[in-house]
Scaffold this active site. Sequence first.
Site, PDB file in Angstrom:
ATOM      1  N   HIS A   1      -8.824 -10.795   0.034  1.00  0.00           N
ATOM      2  CA  HIS A   1      -9.036  -9.887  -1.165  1.00  0.00           C
ATOM      3  C   HIS A   1     -10.614  -9.905  -1.374  1.00  0.00           C
ATOM      4  O   HIS A   1     -11.256  -8.883  -1.782  1.00  0.00           O
ATOM      5  CB  HIS A   1      -8.314 -10.342  -2.407  1.00  0.00           C
ATOM      6  CG  HIS A   1      -6.736  -9.993  -2.094  1.00  0.00           C
ATOM      7  ND1 HIS A   1      -5.890 -10.423  -3.165  1.00  0.00           N
ATOM      8  CD2 HIS A   1      -5.850  -9.245  -1.220  1.00  0.00           C
ATOM      9  CE1 HIS A   1      -4.724  -9.927  -2.746  1.00  0.00           C
ATOM     10  NE2 HIS A   1      -4.789  -9.325  -1.808  1.00  0.00           N
TER      11      HIS A   1
ATOM     12  N   ALA B   1       0.600  -1.293   0.003  1.00  0.00           N
ATOM     13  CA  ALA B   1       0.049  -0.005  -0.171  1.00  0.00           C
ATOM     14  C   ALA B   1       1.116   1.400   0.027  1.00  0.00           C
ATOM     15  O   ALA B   1       0.558   2.380  -0.765  1.00  0.00           O
ATOM     16  CB  ALA B   1      -0.836  -0.128   0.973  1.00  0.00           C
TER      17      ALA B   1
ATOM     18  N   LYS C   1      -2.557  -8.689  -6.342  1.00  0.00           N
ATOM     19  CA  LYS C   1      -2.306 -10.334  -6.950  1.00  0.00           C
ATOM     20  C   LYS C   1      -2.069 -11.124  -5.824  1.00  0.00           C
ATOM     21  O   LYS C   1      -1.433 -10.517  -4.928  1.00  0.00           O
ATOM     22  CB  LYS C   1      -1.386 -10.177  -7.934  1.00  0.00           C
ATOM     23  CG  LYS C   1       0.066  -9.228  -7.924  1.00  0.00           C
ATOM     24  CD  LYS C   1       0.967  -9.693  -6.515  1.00  0.00           C
ATOM     25  CE  LYS C   1       1.464 -10.925  -6.246  1.00  0.00           C
ATOM     26  NZ  LYS C   1       2.442 -10.846  -5.225  1.00  0.00           N
TER      27      LYS C   1
ATOM     28  N   TYR D   1     -12.372  -0.452   7.216  1.00  0.00           N
ATOM     29  CA  TYR D   1     -12.354  -0.751   6.030  1.00  0.00           C
ATOM     30  C   TYR D   1     -13.812  -0.003   5.438  1.00  0.00           C
ATOM     31  O   TYR D   1     -14.119   0.541   4.304  1.00  0.00           O
ATOM     32  CB  TYR D   1     -12.333  -1.886   5.338  1.00  0.00           C
ATOM     33  CG  TYR D   1     -11.006  -2.702   5.787  1.00  0.00           C
ATOM     34  CD1 TYR D   1      -9.884  -1.663   5.830  1.00  0.00           C
ATOM     35  CD2 TYR D   1     -10.819  -4.021   5.854  1.00  0.00           C
ATOM     36  CE1 TYR D   1      -8.428  -2.308   5.998  1.00  0.00           C
ATOM     37  CE2 TYR D   1      -9.544  -4.446   6.131  1.00  0.00           C
ATOM     38  CZ  TYR D   1      -8.247  -3.851   6.283  1.00  0.00           C
ATOM     39  OH  TYR D   1      -7.249  -4.291   6.559  1.00  0.00           O
TER      40      TYR D   1
ATOM     41  N   ARG E   1       3.759 -13.535   6.417  1.00  0.00           N
ATOM     42  CA  ARG E   1       2.539 -13.886   5.659  1.00  0.00           C
ATOM     43  C   ARG E   1       2.808 -14.959   4.477  1.00  0.00           C
ATOM     44  O   ARG E   1       2.222 -15.830   4.167  1.00  0.00           O
ATOM     45  CB  ARG E   1       1.648 -12.974   4.917  1.00  0.00           C
ATOM     46  CG  ARG E   1       2.481 -12.031   4.007  1.00  0.00           C
ATOM     47  CD  ARG E   1       1.296 -11.050   3.207  1.00  0.00           C
ATOM     48  NE  ARG E   1       2.216 -10.322   2.325  1.00  0.00           N
ATOM     49  CZ  ARG E   1       2.615 -10.794   1.073  1.00  0.00           C
ATOM     50  NH1 ARG E   1       2.254 -12.057   0.786  1.00  0.00           N
ATOM     51  NH2 ARG E   1       3.226  -9.832   0.169  1.00  0.00           N
TER      52      ARG E   1
ATOM     53  N   SER F   1      -7.756   1.437   7.462  1.00  0.00           N
ATOM     54  CA  SER F   1      -7.040   0.512   8.128  1.00  0.00           C
ATOM     55  C   SER F   1      -7.918  -0.066   9.250  1.00  0.00           C
ATOM     56  O   SER F   1      -8.891   0.609   9.601  1.00  0.00           O
ATOM     57  CB  SER F   1      -5.771   1.048   9.045  1.00  0.00           C
ATOM     58  OG  SER F   1      -5.232   0.137   9.916  1.00  0.00           O
ATOM     59  N   ARG F   2      -7.584  -1.230   9.628  1.00  0.00           N
ATOM     60  CA  ARG F   2      -8.509  -2.015  10.924  1.00  0.00           C
ATOM     61  C   ARG F   2      -8.327  -0.901  12.185  1.00  0.00           C
ATOM     62  O   ARG F   2      -8.814  -1.036  13.051  1.00  0.00           O
ATOM     63  CB  ARG F   2      -7.933  -3.327  11.333  1.00  0.00           C
ATOM     64  CG  ARG F   2      -8.196  -4.226  10.112  1.00  0.00           C
ATOM     65  CD  ARG F   2      -7.541  -5.511  10.246  1.00  0.00           C
ATOM     66  NE  ARG F   2      -6.090  -5.325  10.111  1.00  0.00           N
ATOM     67  CZ  ARG F   2      -5.424  -6.321  10.514  1.00  0.00           C
ATOM     68  NH1 ARG F   2      -5.495  -7.323  10.960  1.00  0.00           N
ATOM     69  NH2 ARG F   2      -3.826  -5.892  10.546  1.00  0.00           N
TER      70      ARG F   2
ATOM     71  N   ASP G   1       1.902 -16.217  -4.044  1.00  0.00           N
ATOM     72  CA  ASP G   1       2.779 -14.896  -3.791  1.00  0.00           C
ATOM     73  C   ASP G   1       3.304 -14.476  -5.189  1.00  0.00           C
ATOM     74  O   ASP G   1       3.287 -13.564  -5.776  1.00  0.00           O
ATOM     75  CB  ASP G   1       3.389 -14.840  -2.617  1.00  0.00           C
ATOM     76  CG  ASP G   1       3.617 -13.457  -2.194  1.00  0.00           C
ATOM     77  OD1 ASP G   1       4.538 -12.842  -2.855  1.00  0.00           O
ATOM     78  OD2 ASP G   1       2.802 -12.787  -1.279  1.00  0.00           O
TER      79      ASP G   1
HETATM   80  N1  LIG Z   1       2.647  -5.963  -6.393  1.00  0.00           N
HETATM   81  C1  LIG Z   1       3.330  -6.242  -5.727  1.00  0.00           C
HETATM   82  O1  LIG Z   1       4.633  -5.962  -6.069  1.00  0.00           O
HETATM   83  C2  LIG Z   1       3.330  -6.522  -4.369  1.00  0.00           C
HETATM   84  C3  LIG Z   1       4.328  -6.915  -3.557  1.00  0.00           C
HETATM   85  C4  LIG Z   1       3.814  -7.324  -2.225  1.00  0.00           C
HETATM   86  C5  LIG Z   1       2.711  -7.892  -2.046  1.00  0.00           C
HETATM   87  N2  LIG Z   1       1.798  -7.771  -2.789  1.00  0.00           N
HETATM   88  C6  LIG Z   1       0.329  -8.232  -2.471  1.00  0.00           C
HETATM   89  O2  LIG Z   1      -0.194  -7.408  -1.737  1.00  0.00           O
HETATM   90  C7  LIG Z   1      -1.082  -7.931  -0.723  1.00  0.00           C
HETATM   91  C8  LIG Z   1      -0.496  -7.395   0.662  1.00  0.00           C
HETATM   92  O3  LIG Z   1       0.926  -7.763   0.726  1.00  0.00           O
HETATM   93  P1  LIG Z   1       1.576  -6.952   1.723  1.00  0.00           P
HETATM   94  O4  LIG Z   1       3.342  -7.540   1.727  1.00  0.00           O
HETATM   95  O5  LIG Z   1       1.807  -5.267   1.587  1.00  0.00           O
HETATM   96  O6  LIG Z   1       1.091  -7.494   3.005  1.00  0.00           O
HETATM   97  P2  LIG Z   1       1.612  -6.750   4.496  1.00  0.00           P
HETATM   98  O7  LIG Z   1       2.534  -5.723   4.441  1.00  0.00           O
HETATM   99  O8  LIG Z   1       1.223  -7.856   5.677  1.00  0.00           O
HETATM  100  O9  LIG Z   1      -0.201  -5.954   4.454  1.00  0.00           O
HETATM  101  C9  LIG Z   1      -1.297  -6.065   4.501  1.00  0.00           C
HETATM  102  C10 LIG Z   1      -2.128  -5.173   5.248  1.00  0.00           C
HETATM  103  O10 LIG Z   1      -3.344  -5.953   5.432  1.00  0.00           O
HETATM  104  C11 LIG Z   1      -4.324  -5.617   6.419  1.00  0.00           C
HETATM  105  N3  LIG Z   1      -4.802  -6.826   6.868  1.00  0.00           N
HETATM  106  C12 LIG Z   1      -6.248  -7.026   6.900  1.00  0.00           C
HETATM  107  N4  LIG Z   1      -6.366  -8.168   7.743  1.00  0.00           N
HETATM  108  C13 LIG Z   1      -5.329  -8.468   8.030  1.00  0.00           C
HETATM  109  C14 LIG Z   1      -4.757  -9.780   8.758  1.00  0.00           C
HETATM  110  N5  LIG Z   1      -5.649 -10.750   9.074  1.00  0.00           N
HETATM  111  N6  LIG Z   1      -3.629 -10.165   9.099  1.00  0.00           N
HETATM  112  C15 LIG Z   1      -2.541  -9.091   8.435  1.00  0.00           C
HETATM  113  N7  LIG Z   1      -2.916  -7.863   7.746  1.00  0.00           N
HETATM  114  C16 LIG Z   1      -4.169  -7.931   7.545  1.00  0.00           C
HETATM  115  C17 LIG Z   1      -3.262  -4.973   7.476  1.00  0.00           C
HETATM  116  O11 LIG Z   1      -3.497  -3.587   7.321  1.00  0.00           O
HETATM  117  P3  LIG Z   1      -4.167  -2.735   8.408  1.00  0.00           P
HETATM  118  O12 LIG Z   1      -3.744  -3.260   9.620  1.00  0.00           O
HETATM  119  O13 LIG Z   1      -4.114  -1.364   8.113  1.00  0.00           O
HETATM  120  O14 LIG Z   1      -5.713  -3.205   8.246  1.00  0.00           O
HETATM  121  C18 LIG Z   1      -2.005  -5.054   6.748  1.00  0.00           C
HETATM  122  O15 LIG Z   1      -0.912  -4.011   6.996  1.00  0.00           O
HETATM  123  C19 LIG Z   1      -0.657  -9.560  -0.754  1.00  0.00           C
HETATM  124  O16 LIG Z   1      -1.774  -9.982  -1.647  1.00  0.00           O
HETATM  125  C20 LIG Z   1       0.607  -9.510  -1.856  1.00  0.00           C
HETATM  126  O17 LIG Z   1       0.475 -10.600  -2.723  1.00  0.00           O
HETATM  127  C21 LIG Z   1       2.067  -7.281  -3.832  1.00  0.00           C
END
Ligand SMILES: NC(=O)c1ccc[n+]([C@@H]2O[C@H](COP(=O)([O-])OP(=O)(O)OC[C@H]3O[C@@H](n4cnc5c(N)ncnc54)[C@H](OP(=O)(O)O)[C@@H]3O)[C@@H](O)[C@H]2O)c1
Length: 324
Positions: free
Chosen positions: A81, A18, A99, A60, A167, A38-39, A180
């Site tokens: 998602h 994000a 994704k 959300y 994760r 955010s939560r 992933d």
């Molecule tokens: N396009 C890319 O290059 C790329 C790179 C990395 C990841 N991704 C994708 O993006 C998604 C998120 O990855 P990320 O690396 O950003 O993950 P992350 O840093 O762990 O963040 C995910 C966010 O989701 C929220 N969330 C909601 N329910 C949750 C739960 N039960 N446990 C943990 N977090 C929860 C949290 O935000 P709040 O606490 O603010 O609610 C958390 O900060 C994944 O599907 C991944 O495949 C894409």
Amino acid sequence: MERAAPLRWGILGAGLIAGEFAKDLRFTDAGTAVAIGSRAQETAERFGEEFGVPNRHGSYEALVADPEVEAVYVATPHPFHLDGAILALEAGKPVLVEKPFTMNAAEAREIVRVARERDLFAMEAMWTRFLPHIHEVRRLLAEGVLGELVTLTADHGQWFARDPEHRIFKAELGGGALLDLGVYVVSFASMVLGTPERVVASSEPAFTGVDGQTSMILTHAGGAQAILNTTSLAKTATRAAIVGTEGRIEIEPQFYRPTSFNLIMRGEAPLHHDPAHEGHGLRHQAVEVAHCLREGLRESRLMPLDETVSIMETMDAIRAAVVS
Ligand SMILES: NC(=O)c1ccc[n+]([C@@H]2O[C@H](COP(=O)([O-])OP(=O)(O)OC[C@H]3O[C@@H](n4cnc5c(N)ncnc54)[C@H](OP(=O)(O)O)[C@@H]3O)[C@@H](O)[C@H]2O)c1
């Protein structure tokens, strides 16, 4: 004519990607992050401060209800998602969903069903699709310069520290290399060769039991094969090659991010293509969403919903085919 005002994004989930998305939007005037959800309110405040996002919501539900938000970017771990996308669609907002789009094809079909029922735009955030070098590759493929396609190879391996809470290693958070990282190579093969007819695969578990490495062979109509590898246990070259009877395209290094490639026609010297680029590259998908919404489209021609569902079906088929 370009859109007068940037598309106003609401970001759902204040995690790692994000923040990268919010930062990369600064390279385009097609979109701007106006809200974060955010939560926890405290996390939203921190994120808003760091990335200059003015509207900060502690749920959300509040994010998707924000009248200033025109489109929602779902940036939670993959098991969430589906809920995030449906929440936004039911609030009447178009969605860009990280994704892999969902955990499986059934969930993907559900998002597509709701988007179509509500006549709203939806797209998988497979950002690689929208990068400048991939546009060039697609143009060459459309021109048929490679002749008949025979083989495609791609690998996506990244090293992660052995943290059972991360994760990528945690089943409850959608852990596993295939979902992933593997989705990049499966999506790349789908873009070039379409939906496979046959799948064989072999997996090795990581220390938590989720897949740590998966290798796949996809066979397509006409006999073209994609040979793919993904792992969360080591950093691989992340190369991709598309090989045809008349020549080949070699994309390296890091085929999935902004990069260059060589076109090597049979018996000729490589022609280097190096499209100019700055920034992370995540904004190109946001530019595509802004373009589609401006045109009144309900899905992207570059990343159509039926293809996203087909990619998730292939991912399901790979998991079903796995020989450990
Ligand atoms: N396009 C890319 O290059 C790329 C790179 C990395 C990841 N991704 C994708 O993006 C998604 C998120 O990855 P990320 O690396 O950003 O993950 P992350 O840093 O762990 O963040 C995910 C966010 O989701 C929220 N969330 C909601 N329910 C949750 C739960 N039960 N446990 C943990 N977090 C929860 C949290 O935000 P709040 O606490 O603010 O609610 C958390 O900060 C994944 O599907 C991944 O495949 C894409």
